[in-house]
Design a protein around this motif. Sequence first.
Motif: not given
Length: 190
Positions: A92-104
């Motif tokens: 798809e033309g979009h991406m999954n964006q992830y964020e780490c809750n520990e280090c940001g």
Amino acid sequence: MARPRRFRRISENPQIRCFKPEREDLDNVNPIEILIDEFEAIRLRDYHDIQQKRSAEIMGVSQPTFHRILSSARKKIADALINGNTLVIIGEGHMNQYECNECGFEWLHPRKEYEKCPDCGSTNIHIVEDENRSEDLLMQRKSYGGTGLRAGPPKVCKCPNCGYESPKERSVPCSNTKCPKCETPLCGVE
């Protein structure tokens, strides 16, 4: 450890995702999968005849990366035409964006699902839902050389007098915009 893949801008998703040859024995033949970024490279360079350097800029990748994507797509299309395989466009033309809750740490990926942070190894991660925030982050990283959300231009222009806020327009300093209520120049706010 491999670094996460850079975001590749996709202008539009394909309307048709599968092409099948006129063959009787298609059940025995594996389909050839073309990734969405390969489709976009073919669309920009071959269909719209946009020069490779400009096409790479549009997709937000380097010229050598664009060339690799384009070569891969052309090879797959040639294989499908010569051997009579089915072509399937995936992604798809979009991406999954992830964020780490520990280090940001924040990163993007088009298909892979992560269970741990590639930076610190923590399993305490989540997917960021707001797609507009992803695009803002990418523009900040690309245009301003930042390494995360804390880098780059302000997101909002705010009046120091009355508190009026308006979205930040790219390439227009906040101070060049006046508050519609009190005519005071606006200031940038994170």
